[in-house]
Design an enzyme around this catalytic site. Structure first.
Site, PDB file in Angstrom:
ATOM      1  CG  ASP A 146      29.438  13.854 -42.019  1.00 22.85           C
ATOM      2  OD1 ASP A 146      29.043  14.471 -42.924  1.00 22.85           O
ATOM      3  OD2 ASP A 146      29.944  12.808 -42.090  1.00 22.85           O
ATOM      4  CG  HIS A 198      24.415  22.177 -46.416  1.00 21.85           C
ATOM      5  ND1 HIS A 198      25.294  21.412 -45.597  1.00 21.85           N
ATOM      6  CD2 HIS A 198      24.775  22.078 -47.670  1.00 21.85           C
ATOM      7  CE1 HIS A 198      26.057  20.711 -46.434  1.00 21.85           C
ATOM      8  NE2 HIS A 198      25.750  21.100 -47.548  1.00 21.85           N
ATOM      9  CG  ASN A 232      33.597  20.786 -46.740  1.00 22.72           C
ATOM     10  OD1 ASN A 232      33.234  21.233 -45.525  1.00 22.72           O
ATOM     11  ND2 ASN A 232      33.716  19.750 -47.280  1.00 22.72           N
ATOM     12  NE  ARG A 265      30.751  19.041 -49.220  1.00 22.23           N
ATOM     13  CZ  ARG A 265      30.247  18.506 -48.448  1.00 22.23           C
ATOM     14  NH1 ARG A 265      28.929  18.832 -48.283  1.00 22.23           N
ATOM     15  NH2 ARG A 265      30.726  17.606 -47.658  1.00 22.23           N
ATOM     16  CG  LEU A 273      40.423  13.546 -36.402  1.00 24.25           C
ATOM     17  CD1 LEU A 273      39.262  13.803 -35.293  1.00 24.25           C
ATOM     18  CD2 LEU A 273      41.826  13.117 -35.863  1.00 24.25           C
TER      19      LEU A 273
HETATM   20  C1  FPP Z   1      28.633  18.080 -43.899  1.00 26.25           C
HETATM   21  O1  FPP Z   1      27.608  17.431 -44.101  1.00 26.25           O
HETATM   22  C2  FPP Z   1      28.441  19.685 -43.412  1.00 26.25           C
HETATM   23  C3  FPP Z   1      28.857  20.414 -44.181  1.00 26.25           C
HETATM   24  C4  FPP Z   1      29.934  20.510 -45.091  1.00 26.25           C
HETATM   25  C5  FPP Z   1      28.372  21.887 -44.077  1.00 26.25           C
HETATM   26  C6  FPP Z   1      28.053  22.486 -42.469  1.00 26.25           C
HETATM   27  C7  FPP Z   1      27.478  23.444 -42.471  1.00 26.25           C
HETATM   28  C8  FPP Z   1      26.499  23.774 -41.720  1.00 26.25           C
HETATM   29  C9  FPP Z   1      25.813  22.891 -40.723  1.00 26.25           C
HETATM   30  C10 FPP Z   1      25.779  25.149 -41.983  1.00 26.25           C
HETATM   31  C11 FPP Z   1      26.160  26.420 -41.801  1.00 26.25           C
HETATM   32  C12 FPP Z   1      26.985  26.414 -40.554  1.00 26.25           C
HETATM   33  C13 FPP Z   1      26.658  27.513 -39.334  1.00 26.25           C
HETATM   34  C14 FPP Z   1      27.592  27.368 -38.266  1.00 26.25           C
HETATM   35  C15 FPP Z   1      25.512  28.585 -39.363  1.00 26.25           C
HETATM   36  P1  FPP Z   1      27.654  16.801 -45.802  1.00 26.25           P
HETATM   37  O2  FPP Z   1      27.206  17.735 -46.568  1.00 26.25           O
HETATM   38  O3  FPP Z   1      28.817  16.281 -46.092  1.00 26.25           O
HETATM   39  O4  FPP Z   1      26.759  15.550 -45.563  1.00 26.25           O
HETATM   40  P2  FPP Z   1      26.730  14.241 -46.197  1.00 26.25           P
HETATM   41  O5  FPP Z   1      27.933  13.423 -45.980  1.00 26.25           O
HETATM   42  O6  FPP Z   1      25.309  13.331 -45.411  1.00 26.25           O
HETATM   43  O7  FPP Z   1      26.648  14.357 -47.702  1.00 26.25           O
END
Ligand code: FPP
Length: 248
Positions: free
Chosen positions: A28, A45, A76, A79, A203
């Site tokens: 996150d 990301h 998700n 989004r 969680l």
């Molecule tokens: C949460 O942060 C993150 C995600 C919903 C996406 C996670 C994806 C990756 C790390 C990239 C692809 C994965 C792999 C395994 C190669 P957020 O966007 O909710 O952050 P925020 O709460 O700060 O907005």
């Protein structure tokens, strides 16, 4: 007793002979990381995907048996389409690279979640990665993709009900262990440690069944900034806990 500690950065010592078998991470903070730099969310990301590479490699080097990461939840999809598409593209890129380096890395990969709504080529790539890597047993990396803990439990309940209707199972004899066999995580021990970067204290529908007795480690560090030292800090915190599983 083997200890791991890094010289320049202050990191508590970690006993490599007493590691958790299974570590799960809610990746996150990518969006906030990007916002803080005046960048689009997809840049966060992309940086998060790099962190995932670093941490997965380090987990293997340390000797962790299982690493499970939350890459994309059933929620998700809410989004913006271009953000969803950027996450899927990053995954695709990562999987192509993983397939190339698999023989060297010997990492087994599995996907937990409902892959049906994914683009057919990405779904096929996930299945190909699982198929090629199933011969390896160095470290198992589980990528939770279109995963939701509640969705997983409903699916398991439906599969169990179907087995009952078809005469393969009996509700009267259902045990926790048998029910676990209907989950995406069938055959994998429950996570010992769940790490959540970015300071959120929830969680978020992650491993609801499996995390029942997991230790939690929360840090304010945003996922793209999460380093090997941060993983060591989490492991050291884990090793300082007393796990009682409801006993005394
Ligand atoms: C949460 O942060 C993150 C995600 C919903 C996406 C996670 C994806 C990756 C790390 C990239 C692809 C994965 C792999 C395994 C190669 P957020 O966007 O909710 O952050 P925020 O709460 O700060 O907005």
């Amino acid at each position: 007793m083997a200890f791991f500690s890094r010289r320049r950065v202050q990191v508590p010592k970690v006993d490599l002979e007493d590691l958790p078998r299974h570590v799960a991470i809610i990746m996150d903070g990518n969006g906030r990381w990007a916002k803080g730099r005046g960048l689009p969310r997809k840049a966060g990301h992309a940086a998060g995907a790099e962190t995932f590479r670093t941490i997965a490699t380090f987990a293997k080097e340390l000797g962790l048996e299982y690493l499970t990461v939350y890459a994309f939840s059933t929620e998700n999809w809410k989004r913006p389409a271009d953000e969803v598409s950027s996450i899927m593209t990053l995954l695709e890129k990562y999987l192509h690279e993983a397939i190339e380096t698999m023989a060297r890395d010997k990492v087994k990969m599995a996907f937990w979640g409902d892959l049906a709504p994914l683009a057919p080529h990405l779904r096929a790539l996930c299945r190909e990665t699982e198929e090629i890597s199933k011969q390896y047993d160095g470290c198992q990396v589980n990528i939770c993709l279109n995963y939701g803990g509640r969705d997983e439990l409903v699916r398991a309940a439906k599969a169990f009900a179907l087995d009952c209707v078809e005469g393969h199972a009996d509700p009267g004899h259902l045990t926790e262990e048998a029910f676990s066999g209907y989950l995406y995580s069938a055959g994998v021990p429950a996570p010992d440690l769940v790490i959540r970067p970015s300071g959120e204290l929830r969680l978020s529908n992650f491993l609801l069944w499996q995390a029942a007795y997991a230790e939690f480690y929360v840090t304010d560090v945003l996922w793209p900034d999460f380093s090997k030292e941060d993983l060591l800090r989490a492991l050291a915190a884990y090793q300082s806990r007393s796990r009682r599983y409801g006993g005394i």
